[in-house]
Design a protein around this motif. Structure first.
Motif, PDB file in Angstrom:
ATOM      1  N   ILE A  50       0.843  -1.203   0.000  1.00 53.94           N
ATOM      2  CA  ILE A  50       0.000   0.000   0.000  1.00 53.94           C
ATOM      3  C   ILE A  50       0.877   1.251   0.000  1.00 53.94           C
ATOM      4  CG2 ILE A  50      -1.799   1.265   1.224  1.00 53.94           C
ATOM      5  CD1 ILE A  50      -2.766  -1.350   2.386  1.00 53.94           C
ATOM      6  N   TYR A  51       1.945   1.205   0.777  1.00 50.14           N
ATOM      7  CA  TYR A  51       2.895   2.320   0.815  1.00 50.14           C
ATOM      8  C   TYR A  51       3.467   2.571  -0.579  1.00 50.14           C
ATOM      9  CZ  TYR A  51       7.125   4.911   2.206  1.00 50.14           C
ATOM     10  OH  TYR A  51       8.127   5.853   2.327  1.00 50.14           O
ATOM     11  N   ASN A  52       3.842   1.507  -1.254  1.00 48.97           N
ATOM     12  CA  ASN A  52       4.412   1.607  -2.595  1.00 48.97           C
ATOM     13  C   ASN A  52       3.400   2.158  -3.593  1.00 48.97           C
ATOM     14  OD1 ASN A  52       6.816   1.030  -4.223  1.00 48.97           O
ATOM     15  ND2 ASN A  52       5.486  -0.396  -5.291  1.00 48.97           N
ATOM     16  N   LEU A  53       2.159   1.702  -3.490  1.00 52.92           N
ATOM     17  CA  LEU A  53       1.106   2.176  -4.394  1.00 52.92           C
ATOM     18  C   LEU A  53       0.832   3.653  -4.184  1.00 52.92           C
ATOM     19  CD1 LEU A  53      -1.105   1.447  -6.497  1.00 52.92           C
ATOM     20  CD2 LEU A  53      -2.613   0.931  -4.570  1.00 52.92           C
ATOM     21  N   TYR A  54       0.874   4.090  -2.935  1.00 53.12           N
ATOM     22  CA  TYR A  54       0.492   5.469  -2.602  1.00 53.12           C
ATOM     23  C   TYR A  54       1.601   6.468  -2.928  1.00 53.12           C
ATOM     24  CZ  TYR A  54      -1.407   9.377   0.110  1.00 53.12           C
ATOM     25  OH  TYR A  54      -1.901  10.597   0.497  1.00 53.12           O
ATOM     26  N   TYR A  55       2.855   6.086  -2.669  1.00 52.62           N
ATOM     27  CA  TYR A  55       3.950   7.053  -2.756  1.00 52.62           C
ATOM     28  C   TYR A  55       4.791   6.940  -4.030  1.00 52.62           C
ATOM     29  CZ  TYR A  55       3.347   8.629   2.082  1.00 52.62           C
ATOM     30  OH  TYR A  55       2.863   9.184   3.231  1.00 52.62           O
ATOM     31  N   SER A  56       4.810   5.783  -4.656  1.00 45.59           N
ATOM     32  CA  SER A  56       5.770   5.563  -5.739  1.00 45.59           C
ATOM     33  C   SER A  56       5.115   5.569  -7.115  1.00 45.59           C
ATOM     34  CB  SER A  56       6.490   4.228  -5.517  1.00 45.59           C
ATOM     35  OG  SER A  56       7.385   3.973  -6.572  1.00 45.59           O
ATOM     36  N   GLU A  57       5.757   6.303  -8.048  1.00 42.69           N
ATOM     37  CA  GLU A  57       5.312   6.317  -9.444  1.00 42.69           C
ATOM     38  C   GLU A  57       6.070   5.299 -10.281  1.00 42.69           C
ATOM     39  OE1 GLU A  57       5.655  10.177 -11.150  1.00 42.69           O
ATOM     40  OE2 GLU A  57       3.951  10.990 -10.060  1.00 42.69           O
ATOM     41  N   ILE A  58       7.163   4.760  -9.740  1.00 46.40           N
ATOM     42  CA  ILE A  58       8.023   3.847 -10.496  1.00 46.40           C
ATOM     43  C   ILE A  58       8.112   2.518  -9.762  1.00 46.40           C
ATOM     44  CG2 ILE A  58      10.347   3.490 -11.417  1.00 46.40           C
ATOM     45  CD1 ILE A  58      10.644   6.521 -11.522  1.00 46.40           C
ATOM     46  N   PRO A  59       7.932   1.392 -10.454  1.00 46.37           N
ATOM     47  CA  PRO A  59       8.069   0.086  -9.791  1.00 46.37           C
ATOM     48  C   PRO A  59       9.500  -0.136  -9.317  1.00 46.37           C
ATOM     49  CG  PRO A  59       7.095  -0.114 -11.995  1.00 46.37           C
ATOM     50  CD  PRO A  59       7.620   1.266 -11.881  1.00 46.37           C
ATOM     51  N   SER A  60       9.662  -0.966  -8.304  1.00 43.72           N
ATOM     52  CA  SER A  60      10.997  -1.296  -7.810  1.00 43.72           C
ATOM     53  C   SER A  60      11.739  -2.147  -8.844  1.00 43.72           C
ATOM     54  CB  SER A  60      10.892  -2.064  -6.491  1.00 43.72           C
ATOM     55  OG  SER A  60      10.317  -3.341  -6.711  1.00 43.72           O
ATOM     56  N   PHE A  61      13.067  -2.210  -8.711  1.00 45.11           N
ATOM     57  CA  PHE A  61      13.854  -3.048  -9.620  1.00 45.11           C
ATOM     58  C   PHE A  61      13.426  -4.512  -9.528  1.00 45.11           C
ATOM     59  CE2 PHE A  61      17.198   0.377  -9.323  1.00 45.11           C
ATOM     60  CZ  PHE A  61      17.094   0.756 -10.646  1.00 45.11           C
ATOM     61  N   ASN A  62      13.115  -4.964  -8.319  1.00 41.40           N
ATOM     62  CA  ASN A  62      12.664  -6.351  -8.151  1.00 41.40           C
ATOM     63  C   ASN A  62      11.408  -6.633  -8.959  1.00 41.40           C
ATOM     64  OD1 ASN A  62      14.695  -7.274  -6.419  1.00 41.40           O
ATOM     65  ND2 ASN A  62      13.668  -6.464  -4.617  1.00 41.40           N
ATOM     66  N   LYS A  63      10.455  -5.707  -8.899  1.00 41.88           N
ATOM     67  CA  LYS A  63       9.193  -5.891  -9.627  1.00 41.88           C
ATOM     68  C   LYS A  63       9.426  -5.844 -11.136  1.00 41.88           C
ATOM     69  CE  LYS A  63       6.323  -6.081  -6.099  1.00 41.88           C
ATOM     70  NZ  LYS A  63       5.555  -7.315  -5.807  1.00 41.88           N
ATOM     71  N   ARG A  64      10.302  -4.974 -11.569  1.00 38.20           N
ATOM     72  CA  ARG A  64      10.563  -4.838 -13.001  1.00 38.20           C
ATOM     73  C   ARG A  64      11.290  -6.068 -13.543  1.00 38.20           C
ATOM     74  NH1 ARG A  64      13.109   1.133 -13.307  1.00 38.20           N
ATOM     75  NH2 ARG A  64      13.121   0.729 -15.562  1.00 38.20           N
ATOM     76  N   ILE A  65      12.248  -6.576 -12.759  1.00 41.69           N
ATOM     77  CA  ILE A  65      12.954  -7.799 -13.162  1.00 41.69           C
ATOM     78  C   ILE A  65      11.994  -8.976 -13.200  1.00 41.69           C
ATOM     79  CG2 ILE A  65      14.729  -9.454 -12.434  1.00 41.69           C
ATOM     80  CD1 ILE A  65      16.249  -6.979 -11.285  1.00 41.69           C
ATOM     81  N   GLU A  66      11.154  -9.054 -12.187  1.00 42.74           N
ATOM     82  CA  GLU A  66      10.154 -10.132 -12.126  1.00 42.74           C
ATOM     83  C   GLU A  66       9.198 -10.056 -13.317  1.00 42.74           C
ATOM     84  OE1 GLU A  66       6.445 -10.923  -9.182  1.00 42.74           O
ATOM     85  OE2 GLU A  66       8.360 -10.565  -8.192  1.00 42.74           O
ATOM     86  N   PHE A  67       8.788  -8.840 -13.680  1.00 41.29           N
ATOM     87  CA  PHE A  67       7.900  -8.652 -14.838  1.00 41.29           C
ATOM     88  C   PHE A  67       8.561  -9.132 -16.120  1.00 41.29           C
ATOM     89  CE2 PHE A  67       7.137  -5.862 -18.502  1.00 41.29           C
ATOM     90  CZ  PHE A  67       5.797  -6.128 -18.753  1.00 41.29           C
ATOM     91  N   LEU A  68       9.822  -8.749 -16.335  1.00 43.37           N
ATOM     92  CA  LEU A  68      10.535  -9.143 -17.556  1.00 43.37           C
ATOM     93  C   LEU A  68      10.693 -10.658 -17.649  1.00 43.37           C
ATOM     94  CD1 LEU A  68      13.330  -6.398 -17.728  1.00 43.37           C
ATOM     95  CD2 LEU A  68      11.393  -6.660 -19.288  1.00 43.37           C
ATOM     96  N   LYS A  69      10.999 -11.283 -16.539  1.00 38.22           N
ATOM     97  CA  LYS A  69      11.179 -12.736 -16.533  1.00 38.22           C
ATOM     98  C   LYS A  69       9.868 -13.454 -16.817  1.00 38.22           C
ATOM     99  CE  LYS A  69      15.251 -13.115 -13.547  1.00 38.22           C
ATOM    100  NZ  LYS A  69      15.805 -13.618 -12.277  1.00 38.22           N
ATOM    101  N   GLU A  70       8.799 -13.007 -16.195  1.00 42.51           N
ATOM    102  CA  GLU A  70       7.498 -13.643 -16.393  1.00 42.51           C
ATOM    103  C   GLU A  70       6.961 -13.390 -17.792  1.00 42.51           C
ATOM    104  OE1 GLU A  70       4.802 -12.401 -13.376  1.00 42.51           O
ATOM    105  OE2 GLU A  70       5.849 -13.481 -11.768  1.00 42.51           O
ATOM    106  N   ASN A  71       7.115 -12.163 -18.271  1.00 39.39           N
ATOM    107  CA  ASN A  71       6.553 -11.788 -19.558  1.00 39.39           C
ATOM    108  C   ASN A  71       7.303 -12.429 -20.726  1.00 39.39           C
ATOM    109  OD1 ASN A  71       4.356 -10.155 -20.570  1.00 39.39           O
ATOM    110  ND2 ASN A  71       5.881  -8.827 -21.521  1.00 39.39           N
ATOM    111  N   ASN A  72       8.579 -12.780 -20.483  1.00 41.44           N
ATOM    112  CA  ASN A  72       9.400 -13.327 -21.560  1.00 41.44           C
ATOM    113  C   ASN A  72       9.816 -14.775 -21.285  1.00 41.44           C
ATOM    114  OD1 ASN A  72       9.929 -10.811 -23.388  1.00 41.44           O
ATOM    115  ND2 ASN A  72      10.318 -10.112 -21.287  1.00 41.44           N
ATOM    116  N   LYS A  73       9.154 -15.377 -20.250  1.00 40.68           N
ATOM    117  CA  LYS A  73       9.364 -16.795 -19.910  1.00 40.68           C
ATOM    118  C   LYS A  73      10.841 -17.114 -19.711  1.00 40.68           C
ATOM    119  CE  LYS A  73       5.193 -18.459 -22.253  1.00 40.68           C
ATOM    120  NZ  LYS A  73       4.599 -17.143 -22.468  1.00 40.68           N
ATOM    121  N   ILE A  74      11.469 -16.332 -18.831  1.00 36.43           N
ATOM    122  CA  ILE A  74      12.883 -16.542 -18.497  1.00 36.43           C
ATOM    123  C   ILE A  74      12.961 -17.138 -17.094  1.00 36.43           C
ATOM    124  CG2 ILE A  74      15.113 -15.399 -18.103  1.00 36.43           C
ATOM    125  CD1 ILE A  74      14.204 -13.239 -20.065  1.00 36.43           C
ATOM    126  N   GLU A  75      13.720 -18.185 -16.956  1.00 38.86           N
ATOM    127  CA  GLU A  75      13.882 -18.840 -15.644  1.00 38.86           C
ATOM    128  C   GLU A  75      14.852 -18.038 -14.768  1.00 38.86           C
ATOM    129  OE1 GLU A  75      12.156 -21.323 -14.540  1.00 38.86           O
ATOM    130  OE2 GLU A  75      11.071 -21.588 -16.444  1.00 38.86           O
TER     131      GLU A  75
END
Length: 436
Positions: free
Chosen positions: A411-436
């Motif tokens: 909730i803190y992240n949703l309220y205060y942050s306009e940019i996803p964390s590096f962890n979330k962005r890395i996780e998104f890239l791996k999931e979206n591109n089927k990388i282990e």
């Protein structure tokens, strides 16, 4: 909606106080959740050391968590500090006191300024900004130089001068916006909602477009350096030719815009010379591509369009709720007859912002969500060109952050942050591109 307005119109002051306290409670709840998460992470991290607890003294992750804990505590103190300020303003009719003072100053300056509501409103804005600055600067200094353990980039006196510069630019910016809005209101019969919103959009784009010129003038001749001949320049030239971007807008600099030394301004991309050794040529180029895509996709333009739409929504409800309500200014201490109430449109709008707090919170959450989606889209577009090199660059940036293993409260992240964390962005890239 009119029936609700009729019910509440005699209680605007009580509503403003209620929503101000409500916002304080909401933000305190969010920050307390974040604080609890940090404290739990500290306990878990300490347990992971077992009998080697003395090693924690030099553990960067531990120190960063403790520093983050102090900063969240400072935020909670600031919330209390600002609550007192806001309640004093509302309860003791401070807007009226400043308005009366502004009128007297306007009369004393009649030899250079005409005596009218526009000049009085601008003087009101200048006084308000100075008072808010004086109220907030002690706790900002405390947070920057006493609580925070992060490396200091400026000496206290330099920091103070920067804050004064920010104050001056804020006063100038606010004065220009108010002057333009009041002139539009004066010459248009009906309340000019879309005209003010359009004027704000034009002003915002002009200000952003002048940013590179301002930086070139203030930072000095050695601030921006051309990319030297070599592999990096060859890779950048190849990239720019593929996607149609002017490579002459990419510079090296020793000035750190961000923790990793990368940032962009309109048609300007800066690479921090001291941090580029962390990345391979391809990895560095993938980060540059991200900045190029933000420019080519007009991310600045999209943000300003969203801000203008938000302003339009605010002005629309302001016109429906308070614009014609002369009772509201009397509730806040103004003793002015109906014929003079049009001079207080800006004051009414300030009061409206105290009443519109819940809707603005919701709008802010939606804005943050949309901005994060855009970042994910840019990440995916970058990955399609640089593949694993871009993913590696994201991992290196994450690892370069001492808080790499810590995720903010959701909730803190949703309220205060306009940019996803590096962890979330890395996780998104791996999931979206089927990388282990």
């Amino acid at each position: 909606m009119q029936s609700l307005i009729d019910i509440f119109k005699n209680h605007w002051k009580a509503i403003a106080i209620t929503f101000t306290i409500g916002k304080f409670l909401w933000e305190s709840y969010i920050n307390n959740n974040q604080l609890n998460k940090i404290e739990n992470e500290i306990v878990l991290h300490q347990k992971s050391y077992g009998d080697n607890i003395n090693l924690l003294v030099n553990d960067k992750y531990e120190q960063s968590l403790l520093n983050l804990k102090n900063l969240v505590k400072l935020t909670l103190n600031k919330l209390s500090f600002n609550l007192i300020k806001d309640l004093l303003i509302i309860y003791f009719d401070v807007y009226n006191v400043i308005w009366v003072l502004s009128k007297k100053i306007n009369e004393h300056l009649s030899f250079i300024l005409p005596i009218n509501s526009i000049c009085q409103t601008i003087i009101f804005t200048i006084i308000s900004n100075i008072l808010i600055f004086c109220w907030g600067i002690p706790i900002q200094f405390y947070g920057e130089f006493i609580v925070s353990d992060f490396p200091k980039r400026e000496k206290p006196i330099n920091w103070l001068m920067i804050q004064y510069s920010i104050l001056i630019f804020k006063i100038l910016g606010d004065s220009i916006k108010i002057l333009g809005s009041l002139i539009i209101i004066k010459f248009i019969k009906n309340f000019p909602i879309w005209q003010i919103s359009l004027g704000y959009f034009i002003y915002s784009i002009t200000r952003i477009s002048l940013a590179p010129i301002y930086i070139n003038l203030t930072a000095g001749p050695n601030f921006l350096k051309p990319i030297p001949n070599g592999e990096l320049k060859d890779e950048i030239l190849n990239l720019c030719s593929k996607i149609g971007f002017d490579s002459n807008s990419i510079y090296l600099t020793d000035f750190e815009f961000s923790s990793m030394g990368f940032n962009y301004l309109p048609n300007m991309i800066t690479i921090n010379e001291r941090t580029r050794s962390i990345f391979t040529i391809k990895e560095l180029s993938s980060i540059i591509l991200q900045c190029i895509l933000q420019i080519k996709l007009n991310l600045h333009l999209q943000k300003q369009i969203i801000n203008s739409i938000i302003l339009y929504i605010n002005l629309f409800f302001f016109e429906k709720i308070l614009f014609k309500d002369n009772n509201v200014i009397n509730q806040f201490g103004f003793k002015i007859d109906k014929n003079q109430s049009n001079n207080l449109i800006f004051i009414k709008y300030l009061i409206f912002n105290k009443i519109f707090i819940p809707i603005n919170i919701i709008i802010g959450l939606i804005k943050n969500y949309l901005n994060k989606r855009k970042i994910y889209q840019i990440d995916q577009s970058t990955f399609e060109i640089y593949k694993i090199e871009f993913l590696n660059s994201m991992i290196k940036m994450k690892n370069n952050n001492t808080l790499k293993n810590f995720e903010n409260d959701s909730i803190y992240n949703l309220y205060y942050s306009e940019i996803p964390s590096f962890n979330k962005r890395i996780e998104f890239l791996k999931e979206n591109n089927k990388i282990e």
